[in-house]
Design an enzyme around this catalytic site. Structure first.
Site, PDB file in Angstrom:
ATOM      1  N   LEU A  48       0.826  -1.205   0.000  1.00  0.00           N
ATOM      2  CA  LEU A  48       0.000   0.000   0.000  1.00  0.00           C
ATOM      3  C   LEU A  48       0.859   1.254   0.000  1.00  0.00           C
ATOM      4  CD1 LEU A  48      -2.789  -0.984   2.560  1.00  0.00           C
ATOM      5  CD2 LEU A  48      -2.672  -1.419   0.098  1.00  0.00           C
ATOM      6  N   GLY A  51       0.940  -5.264   1.197  1.00  0.00           N
ATOM      7  CA  GLY A  51      -0.116  -5.398   0.206  1.00  0.00           C
ATOM      8  C   GLY A  51       0.307  -6.176  -1.025  1.00  0.00           C
ATOM      9  N   ASN A  94       4.220  -7.486   6.585  1.00  0.00           N
ATOM     10  CA  ASN A  94       5.100  -6.849   7.581  1.00  0.00           C
ATOM     11  C   ASN A  94       4.507  -5.585   8.183  1.00  0.00           C
ATOM     12  OD1 ASN A  94       5.389  -5.518   5.052  1.00  0.00           O
ATOM     13  ND2 ASN A  94       7.304  -4.592   5.740  1.00  0.00           N
ATOM     14  N   GLU A  95       3.190  -5.470   8.194  1.00  0.00           N
ATOM     15  CA  GLU A  95       2.535  -4.255   8.680  1.00  0.00           C
ATOM     16  C   GLU A  95       2.957  -3.869  10.088  1.00  0.00           C
ATOM     17  OE1 GLU A  95       0.062  -5.487   5.224  1.00  0.00           O
ATOM     18  OE2 GLU A  95       1.120  -6.516   6.850  1.00  0.00           O
TER      19      GLU A  95
END
Length: 303
Positions: A109, A154, A178-179
């Site tokens: 994202l 994303g 890996n957010e």
């Protein structure tokens, strides 16, 4: 209805043109006897390139948004438009997703869409992210991810949403949700998609740690199905696609729907709630600060 109208407005703004050929039934009627149908057609917009091989029924969709194929609102909109066109084209039975940018599949994202914007913008952006996943995860077509570079966050979700994943066997390339490294929690439908591929334990530890798995590790965990040399990636993707398309479409599509429907329905039932949760979370001062620090770090790396 608001989501449909919003997508319609973005389609109008995108300027994407229809596939440059008449429908399959009309082509066959016009084609002179004894001559084969045109084997390949393409359409393109700013950030997505699509080529459809009519002889095989397979399209290749390439992300072409340098430097890292970030999933901006524009790219997500173009992706949904392109996928819908292929879904509605009777000549297309499968699509291979890959990147036209060296060393990167998609960086995930676009952070600039989540920083310093209005609640209305956050809502429009998150609805586009949802739409991308709903269309890809629920696609009737066979979907193969040919992962020719790193694929965090994303980008990993796009790969996870496909039926099959093939990655270049380069340990420098990594993939994962890996957010957590950015101080962001992966939404429940990211988690559900991840669990369905790698199992609960691997997903739980990977999500908590925000892990990015090098290609060999990703293969061991089942995050990707195969590793191949880069020069064989497209050849292998085509071979896998041919194997899947050898089965009757109807049976395969019903089976896919049976396996994925519960996960899709969960987001559909809670879509507006999920959007409001995203707006509330991303608007927090602490989250905005984390995103700002991360963008500053990226700027320092570039300089």
């Amino acid at each position: 209805m608001a989501a449909v109208l919003g997508l319609a407005r973005r389609i109008a703004r995108s300027g994407v043109q229809p596939l440059c050929r008449p429908p399959a039934w009309d082509r066959a009627a016009r084609q002179p006897p004894g001559l084969p149908l045109a084997p390949c057609r393409a359409f393109s917009n700013n950030k997505i390139l699509v080529e459809l091989d009519e002889s095989s029924g397979v399209a290749t969709m390439k992300f072409k948004s340098p430097p890292v194929n970030s999933l901006s609102l524009d790219l997500l909109t173009e992706f949904c438009i392109s996928l819908e066109k292929l879904e509605n084209d009777r000549a297309c039975r499968g699509v291979i997703l890959t990147s036209a940018v060296p060393k990167i599949f998609s960086s995930g994202l676009d952070i600039t869409e989540m920083y310093g914007k209005s609640p209305e913008h956050y809502a429009e952006f998150w609805r586009a992210v949802q739409e991308m996943w709903l269309r890809l995860y629920g696609s009737n077509m066979v979907t193969v991810a040919a992962i020719n570079g790193s694929s965090p966050a994303g980008g990993c979700l796009i790969a996870l949403s496909c039926d099959y994943r093939i990655m270049v066997e380069n340990p420098k390339f990594s993939i994962g949700l890996n957010e957590a490294q950015l101080g962001i929690m992966a939404p429940f439908w990211f988690k559900d998609t991840f669990v369905n591929v790698v199992g609960h334990r691997v997903a739980e530890s990977s999500l908590q740690l925000g892990s990015l798995h090098p290609a060999p590790q990703a293969h061991r965990f089942g995050l990707v199905d195969e590793l191949v040399p880069e020069e064989r990636l497209q050849e292998k993707a085509a071979a896998v696609m041919a194997q899947w398309l050898a089965l009757p479409d109807h049976a395969r599509q019903l089976t896919k729907s049976m396996m994925r429907k519960a996960v899709l329905d969960r987001l559909v039932a809670h879509r507006e709630e999920d959007i409001q949760n995203f707006i509330s979370f991303i608007s927090k001062e602490s989250i905005q600060k984390s995103l700002r620090m991360y963008m500053e770090m990226l700027k320092k790396k570039k300089s």
